[in-house]
Design an enzyme around this catalytic site. Structure first.
Site, mmCIF file in Angstrom:
data_model
loop_
_atom_site.group_PDB
_atom_site.id
_atom_site.type_symbol
_atom_site.label_atom_id
_atom_site.label_comp_id
_atom_site.label_asym_id
_atom_site.label_seq_id
_atom_site.Cartn_x
_atom_site.Cartn_y
_atom_site.Cartn_z
ATOM 1 N N LYS A 177 0.840 -1.218 0.000
ATOM 2 C CA LYS A 177 0.000 0.000 0.000
ATOM 3 C C LYS A 177 0.876 1.270 0.000
ATOM 4 C CE LYS A 177 -3.449 2.908 0.767
ATOM 5 N NZ LYS A 177 -4.493 3.281 -0.150
ATOM 6 N N LYS A 245 -0.203 11.920 5.671
ATOM 7 C CA LYS A 245 0.022 10.852 6.664
ATOM 8 C C LYS A 245 0.754 9.685 6.005
ATOM 9 C CE LYS A 245 -3.303 8.102 7.032
ATOM 10 N NZ LYS A 245 -3.717 6.847 6.397
HETATM 11 P P1 NAP Z 1 -12.409 9.706 7.145
HETATM 12 O O1 NAP Z 1 -13.559 9.887 6.227
HETATM 13 O O2 NAP Z 1 -11.738 10.885 7.715
HETATM 14 O O3 NAP Z 1 -12.891 8.749 8.329
HETATM 15 C C1 NAP Z 1 -12.026 8.492 9.389
HETATM 16 C C2 NAP Z 1 -12.758 7.617 10.373
HETATM 17 O O4 NAP Z 1 -11.841 7.302 11.442
HETATM 18 C C3 NAP Z 1 -13.963 8.289 11.016
HETATM 19 O O5 NAP Z 1 -14.940 7.302 11.222
HETATM 20 C C4 NAP Z 1 -13.379 8.793 12.345
HETATM 21 O O6 NAP Z 1 -14.347 8.958 13.352
HETATM 22 C C5 NAP Z 1 -12.483 7.635 12.678
HETATM 23 N N1 NAP Z 1 -11.445 7.959 13.663
HETATM 24 C C6 NAP Z 1 -10.396 8.800 13.503
HETATM 25 N N2 NAP Z 1 -9.661 8.820 14.640
HETATM 26 C C7 NAP Z 1 -10.261 7.965 15.509
HETATM 27 C C8 NAP Z 1 -9.973 7.548 16.829
HETATM 28 N N3 NAP Z 1 -8.901 8.023 17.488
HETATM 29 N N4 NAP Z 1 -10.808 6.674 17.430
HETATM 30 C C9 NAP Z 1 -11.889 6.188 16.760
HETATM 31 N N5 NAP Z 1 -12.218 6.537 15.508
HETATM 32 C C10 NAP Z 1 -11.405 7.417 14.887
HETATM 33 O O7 NAP Z 1 -11.248 8.841 6.458
HETATM 34 P P2 NAP Z 1 -11.331 7.768 5.269
HETATM 35 O O8 NAP Z 1 -11.119 8.490 3.992
HETATM 36 O O9 NAP Z 1 -12.499 6.894 5.485
HETATM 37 O O10 NAP Z 1 -9.963 6.962 5.563
HETATM 38 C C11 NAP Z 1 -9.887 5.926 6.527
HETATM 39 C C12 NAP Z 1 -8.598 5.152 6.268
HETATM 40 O O11 NAP Z 1 -8.643 4.597 4.936
HETATM 41 C C13 NAP Z 1 -7.337 6.017 6.338
HETATM 42 O O12 NAP Z 1 -6.277 5.283 6.907
HETATM 43 C C14 NAP Z 1 -7.053 6.335 4.865
HETATM 44 O O13 NAP Z 1 -5.690 6.604 4.635
HETATM 45 C C15 NAP Z 1 -7.508 5.052 4.205
HETATM 46 N N6 NAP Z 1 -7.910 5.170 2.791
HETATM 47 C C16 NAP Z 1 -8.753 6.164 2.371
HETATM 48 C C17 NAP Z 1 -9.116 6.248 1.033
HETATM 49 C C18 NAP Z 1 -10.023 7.339 0.487
HETATM 50 O O14 NAP Z 1 -10.109 7.496 -0.745
HETATM 51 N N7 NAP Z 1 -10.734 8.089 1.316
HETATM 52 C C19 NAP Z 1 -8.627 5.302 0.115
HETATM 53 C C20 NAP Z 1 -7.809 4.289 0.570
HETATM 54 C C21 NAP Z 1 -7.458 4.228 1.913
HETATM 55 P P3 NAP Z 1 -15.018 10.408 13.639
HETATM 56 O O15 NAP Z 1 -16.213 10.473 12.731
HETATM 57 O O16 NAP Z 1 -15.344 10.357 15.076
HETATM 58 O O17 NAP Z 1 -13.985 11.463 13.327
#
Ligand code: NAP
Length: 294
Positions: A177, A245
């Site tokens: 990744k 990140k």
């Molecule tokens: P996001 O929309 O910002 O969602 C993040 C999630 O993590 C939210 O549910 C947030 O909860 C939760 N969270 C953050 N800190 C936390 C903590 N300390 N304790 C409990 N829950 C926590 O992010 P995302 O885009 O879904 O990305 C999630 C992961 O997938 C990341 O590692 C990212 O790098 C990876 N990813 C993302 C994509 C993309 O296109 N978006 C693609 C591939 C991989 P709250 O609602 O309470 O803040």
């Protein structure tokens, strides 16, 4: 395996919410938990689509055979698993934890090792394909961990993605990744520079995108994000803060043997973040080019 009847899904954000919904669609019983439950349209949407959203990690994991996690960064995954209210205190022994977050190989190895004392299994399973891939169930999933855990988890992974690869031992999914993220980050530099060149030639940027997409320069970024740059649509998708990140994780692995393209992409994304674009999609990198030239 028999389809696990109970799955917990922790983290119902941009990726986690549609992934949990796809598991329900595939016939699994899913309990979802999100740290923040108010003012989170994606949590509400998951609830409406059949994910049973519960207020605590305890309620989500107590009867689950598989616990899926999709949160932001290393410390967030660790908190969800190891803090006082976390997974280790409530999951049944032999439960498999599948972490879809991008956290790098070192953190994955450390977490897997710590989980052994609780008789809990761990797969790192970071994903690629963006929010669109999460919604459509077409993610690429890179898995690290024990073969038996991988095989047991395959029906769940198959409901979320189309290209699922067991890359090797724990941490190997994260290693692949991070290579993926280097490709994405540096592709964005190439895309922005092609857009700037098109502008200087007074070309229609959509024409440039259309033509170049069909040849050797075609890429996911060009096809999916090029038009967003033209439309100045900077909504995420994949946030600048998250690619920063990921580049931090890459640079930690490279230590003092850094690579120039990675440093350039990192510096350019940091400019966007400093312009207030941290929560915008990675295509907002174009803002840095415009800022440099103004
Ligand atoms: P996001 O929309 O910002 O969602 C993040 C999630 O993590 C939210 O549910 C947030 O909860 C939760 N969270 C953050 N800190 C936390 C903590 N300390 N304790 C409990 N829950 C926590 O992010 P995302 O885009 O879904 O990305 C999630 C992961 O997938 C990341 O590692 C990212 O790098 C990876 N990813 C993302 C994509 C993309 O296109 N978006 C693609 C591939 C991989 P709250 O609602 O309470 O803040």
């Amino acid at each position: 395996m028999q389809q696990a009847t109970e799955i917990a899904f922790l983290g119902l954000g941009t990726m986690g919410s549609p992934m949990a919904q796809n598991l329900v669609q595939a016939g699994f019983s899913v309990k979802g938990w999100n740290r923040t439950q108010r003012d989170r349209p994606l949590v509400e949407q998951a609830d409406q689509k059949g994910v049973h959203v519960v207020p605590t990690i305890q309620e989500a994991v107590a009867e689950a055979q598989i616990v899926c996690i999709c949160v932001s960064d290393v410390q967030d995954v660790k908190q969800v698993i190891f803090n006082d209210h976390g997974v280790i205190n409530h999951a049944q022994p032999e439960t498999i934890l599948i972490d879809f977050s991008t956290i790098g190989p070192q953190a994955a190895e450390e977490i897997a090792e710590n989980l052994q004392q609780f008789k809990l299994h761990f797969l790192d399973a970071p994903v690629s394909g963006g929010d669109i891939g999460a919604q459509n169930g077409t993610l690429t999933i890179m898995v690290g961990g024990e073969q038996a855990d991988y095989e047991q988890s395959l029906p769940i992974l198959a409901a979320l993605g189309q290209n699922i690869t067991h890359c090797g031992g724990v941490g190997s999914g994260q290693a692949v990744k991070l290579c993926n993220q280097v490709l994405c980050a540096i592709h964005m530099v190439a895309l922005c520079e092609a857009m700037e060149l098109a502008k200087r030639f007074n070309l229609d940027p959509n024409l440039m995108i259309q033509v170049c997409s069909t040849g050797a320069a075609g890429s996911w970024a060009l096809s999916n994000l090029g038009a967003k740059i033209v439309a100045e649509d900077f909504a995420p998708g994949f946030m600048v803060n998250h690619i920063l990140k990921d580049l931090r994780l890459v640079q930690a692995c490279l230590a003092d043997r850094g690579l120039p393209g990675i440093a350039l992409a990192d510096q350019t994304f940091k400019l966007v973040r400093d312009l207030g674009g941290g929560k915008q999609g990675t295509q907002a990198m174009i803002r840095a080019y415009r800022d440099i030239q103004s």
